[in-house]
Design a protein around this motif. Structure first.
Motif, mmCIF file in Angstrom:
data_model
loop_
_atom_site.group_PDB
_atom_site.id
_atom_site.type_symbol
_atom_site.label_atom_id
_atom_site.label_comp_id
_atom_site.label_asym_id
_atom_site.label_seq_id
_atom_site.Cartn_x
_atom_site.Cartn_y
_atom_site.Cartn_z
ATOM 1 N N ASP A 104 0.859 -1.185 0.000
ATOM 2 C CA ASP A 104 0.000 0.000 0.000
ATOM 3 C C ASP A 104 0.898 1.238 0.000
ATOM 4 N N ILE A 105 0.724 2.093 -0.997
ATOM 5 C CA ILE A 105 1.632 3.228 -1.179
ATOM 6 C C ILE A 105 1.572 4.200 0.003
ATOM 7 N N ASN A 106 0.410 4.347 0.630
ATOM 8 C CA ASN A 106 0.294 5.262 1.772
ATOM 9 C C ASN A 106 1.072 4.750 2.983
ATOM 10 N N ARG A 107 1.022 3.433 3.214
ATOM 11 C CA ARG A 107 1.805 2.848 4.315
ATOM 12 C C ARG A 107 3.298 2.980 4.044
ATOM 13 N N LEU A 108 3.678 2.856 2.777
ATOM 14 C CA LEU A 108 5.084 3.010 2.404
ATOM 15 C C LEU A 108 5.566 4.424 2.710
ATOM 16 N N ILE A 109 4.788 5.411 2.325
ATOM 17 C CA ILE A 109 5.154 6.809 2.573
ATOM 18 C C ILE A 109 5.280 7.071 4.071
ATOM 19 N N LEU A 110 4.309 6.565 4.859
ATOM 20 C CA LEU A 110 4.347 6.761 6.315
ATOM 21 C C LEU A 110 5.567 6.105 6.945
ATOM 22 N N ALA A 111 5.920 4.906 6.467
ATOM 23 C CA ALA A 111 7.073 4.194 7.024
ATOM 24 C C ALA A 111 8.360 4.978 6.803
ATOM 25 N N VAL A 112 8.545 5.499 5.589
ATOM 26 C CA VAL A 112 9.758 6.257 5.277
ATOM 27 C C VAL A 112 9.801 7.558 6.085
ATOM 28 N N LYS A 113 8.666 8.245 6.164
ATOM 29 C CA LYS A 113 8.624 9.498 6.924
ATOM 30 C C LYS A 113 8.913 9.262 8.402
ATOM 31 N N LYS A 114 8.378 8.165 8.937
ATOM 32 C CA LYS A 114 8.610 7.853 10.341
ATOM 33 C C LYS A 114 10.093 7.630 10.605
ATOM 34 N N ILE A 115 10.753 6.885 9.732
ATOM 35 C CA ILE A 115 12.169 6.611 9.910
ATOM 36 C C ILE A 115 12.987 7.893 9.794
ATOM 37 N N GLU A 116 12.622 8.759 8.860
ATOM 38 C CA GLU A 116 13.346 10.018 8.692
ATOM 39 C C GLU A 116 13.251 10.888 9.945
ATOM 40 N N GLY A 117 12.168 10.698 10.718
ATOM 41 C CA GLY A 117 11.987 11.510 11.925
ATOM 42 C C GLY A 117 12.561 10.906 13.183
ATOM 43 N N LEU A 118 13.059 9.664 13.112
ATOM 44 C CA LEU A 118 13.604 9.009 14.305
ATOM 45 C C LEU A 118 14.997 9.532 14.626
ATOM 46 N N ASN A 119 15.256 9.696 15.933
ATOM 47 C CA ASN A 119 16.579 10.182 16.327
ATOM 48 C C ASN A 119 17.139 9.485 17.566
ATOM 49 N N ASN A 120 16.419 8.475 18.061
ATOM 50 C CA ASN A 120 16.889 7.767 19.254
ATOM 51 C C ASN A 120 17.252 6.332 18.882
#
Length: 248
Positions: A104-120
């Motif tokens: 699902d393209i929307n889940r893919l976009i969310l997964a990448v965005k979530k990883i880009e925002g992780l810092n811990n």
């Protein structure tokens, strides 16, 4: 721009994922592909990617076999899989990103965005560690709760009860710890082990070991170890008493 590698033994699956990433996540740069566990290990060490899209079942092993070669992976993982009930439950328990085929393209976009925002990184290592432990021992002892302030790793044995407020759920734990997450209580009804947790009402789930007593007054309610009186729906009473009797 995060660097990405794709590990999947199906060439068509890798091609499709690459196309979706190019279309929907232009900030992600695919730097390599592998079609096996062994090739994937070598490619990770060679390319040092930031994100690995990892298939679970491959010809020479599983994605979990691959992860076992990295004590503290210097990359984030997004698992890609056909439906696997136990693995998906493990991902949900540990708040690990996964994609079901077809993607699902929307889940893919969310997964990448979530990883880009992780810092811990330390928290992420703990998530992967508890994931691998639960898969290895075939049991769930810890649940990862994602909040606005970060992740909380809570042992199931310390959860007293849950209470719903629309699309939010509050976990009440021992030591007066209270954690609010933006998930419905239905998610946790499906996720938590039914021999230990019971949904008494549309807004409440209780843990068996913290039940103190059943009070008949005012239509009936359940007194918990933290002193809270949990309501019980009339249609749930028989199921509740049957559930409690199984522990005796």
């Amino acid at each position: 721009m995060p660097t990405v590698i794709l590990i999947d033994d199906e060439k068509e699956a890798r091609r499709n994922l690459r196309q979706l990433l190019n279309l929907s996540c232009p900030s992600a740069k695919v730097v390599g592909e592998a079609n096996s566990v062994e090739e994937g290990i070598q490619l990770i060490r060679q390319c040092n990617p930031q994100i690995v899209f990892l298939d679970i079942q491959m010809g020479d092993g599983t994605g979990f076999d691959l992860l076992a070669h990295f004590t503290e992976p210097p990359f984030h993982v997004v698992f890609v899989t056909a439906y696997d009930q136990y693995a998906i439950k493990a991902f949900e328990y540990n708040a690990i990103d996964y994609l079901l085929k077809p993607i699902d393209i929307n889940r893919l976009i969310l997964a990448v965005k979530k990883i880009e925002g992780l810092n811990n990184k330390n928290q992420y290592f703990q998530q992967l560690s508890t994931l691998m432990d639960s898969l290895h021992h075939k049991r769930f002892e810890i649940i990862t709760l994602q909040t606005q302030n970060g992740q909380h790793f809570i042992r199931l044995e310390n959860i007293i009860r849950l209470e719903a407020d629309k699309n939010y759920s509050t976990f009440y734990c021992q030591n007066r710890k209270k954690i609010v997450v933006s998930n419905t209580i239905k998610k946790y009804e499906d996720l938590l082990p039914p021999d230990e947790f019971f949904r008494t009402h549309q807004s409440h789930i209780i843990h068996r070991k913290f039940v103190k007593s059943f009070i008949k007054e005012s239509g009936g309610f359940i007194e918990m170890a933290d002193g809270f009186q949990v309501p019980i729906a009339r249609r749930k009473k028989d199921a509740f008493f049957n559930w409690m009797s199984k522990s005796e």
